[in-house]
Design a protein around this motif. Structure first.
Motif, PDB file in Angstrom:
ATOM      1  N   VAL A 119      67.005  -1.009  54.865  1.00 42.33           N
ATOM      2  CA  VAL A 119      67.041  -0.020  53.793  1.00 42.33           C
ATOM      3  C   VAL A 119      65.863  -0.254  52.825  1.00 42.33           C
ATOM      4  O   VAL A 119      65.975  -1.506  52.224  1.00 42.33           O
ATOM      5  N   LEU A 131      71.204   5.870  51.152  1.00 41.43           N
ATOM      6  CA  LEU A 131      70.341   4.860  51.920  1.00 41.43           C
ATOM      7  C   LEU A 131      69.241   5.374  52.399  1.00 41.43           C
ATOM      8  O   LEU A 131      69.373   6.239  53.300  1.00 41.43           O
ATOM      9  N   TRP A 133      66.189   4.615  54.725  1.00 39.11           N
ATOM     10  CA  TRP A 133      65.952   3.513  55.879  1.00 39.11           C
ATOM     11  C   TRP A 133      64.429   3.777  56.277  1.00 39.11           C
ATOM     12  O   TRP A 133      64.068   4.856  56.581  1.00 39.11           O
TER      13      TRP A 133
END
Length: 180
Positions: A119, A131, A133
């Motif tokens: 993340v 989030l 990534w």
């Protein structure tokens, strides 16, 4: 009084309205939280908070990891139960697994848990989280997961909303900034 562009009568001398709004926003932001503003076409600004350990904001990351562990082990029902639309999420996941096969399905979700994937940012707008990534094993591709806090816990956000649309704009911003 000579004023700066954007200054108006009744404003604090030396500050424009936008500066005053930023001061009010900063006062409402938890200590240590990084407030960001994304400039959108048409002059609209989208304010969001970056969540980190010092932000004193709850994080959706533990829920994301739990969901990925469930999916990497083929446990669709357990993963879907962590959604604000569990039946819809279950159908989508089952359809995807039927399309790619069980082994590929598990492998794809297990990849998120590998050390080179992490993340890179957690973005908050109210109770909603994104989030972001960085997928190192996919040449730095950027992916996103959406969450919402409901009843003191985070759930995968599978319900369309204006806030989720705004978070998608933030995700696109991160994708444009990612090295190619």
């Amino acid at each position: 009084m000579t004023g700066r562009p954007g200054a108006s009568r009744g404003a604090v001398p030396g500050f424009c309205r936008a500066c005053l709004a930023c001061l009010v926003l900063a006062a409402a932001t938890p200590a240590g939280a990084a407030e960001e503003v994304l400039e959108l076409p048409g002059g609209r600004e989208l304010a969001y908070t970056l969540v980190d350990a010092s932000a004193r904001l709850p994080s959706a990351a533990p829920t994301a990891i739990r969901i990925l562990e469930h999916l990497a082990n083929g446990r669709i029902d357990e993963a879907a139960a962590l959604s604000n639309a569990p039946e819809r999420r279950r159908e989508v996941l089952e359809s995807y697994r039927a399309k790619v096969g069980d082994g590929t399905f598990r492998d794809l979700y297990a990849r998120y848990l590998e050390p080179q994937n992490h993340v890179m940012a957690e973005v908050a707008i109210g109770a909603h989280r994104l989030l972001v990534w960085s997928l190192g094993d996919a040449e730095g591709q950027v992916a996103g997961q959406f969450f919402v806090e409901v009843g003191g816990r985070f759930l995968m956000d599978d319900v369309p909303s204006a806030t989720r649309r705004d978070l998608r704009l933030v995700l696109e911003h991160y994708r444009r900034r990612a090295p190619r």
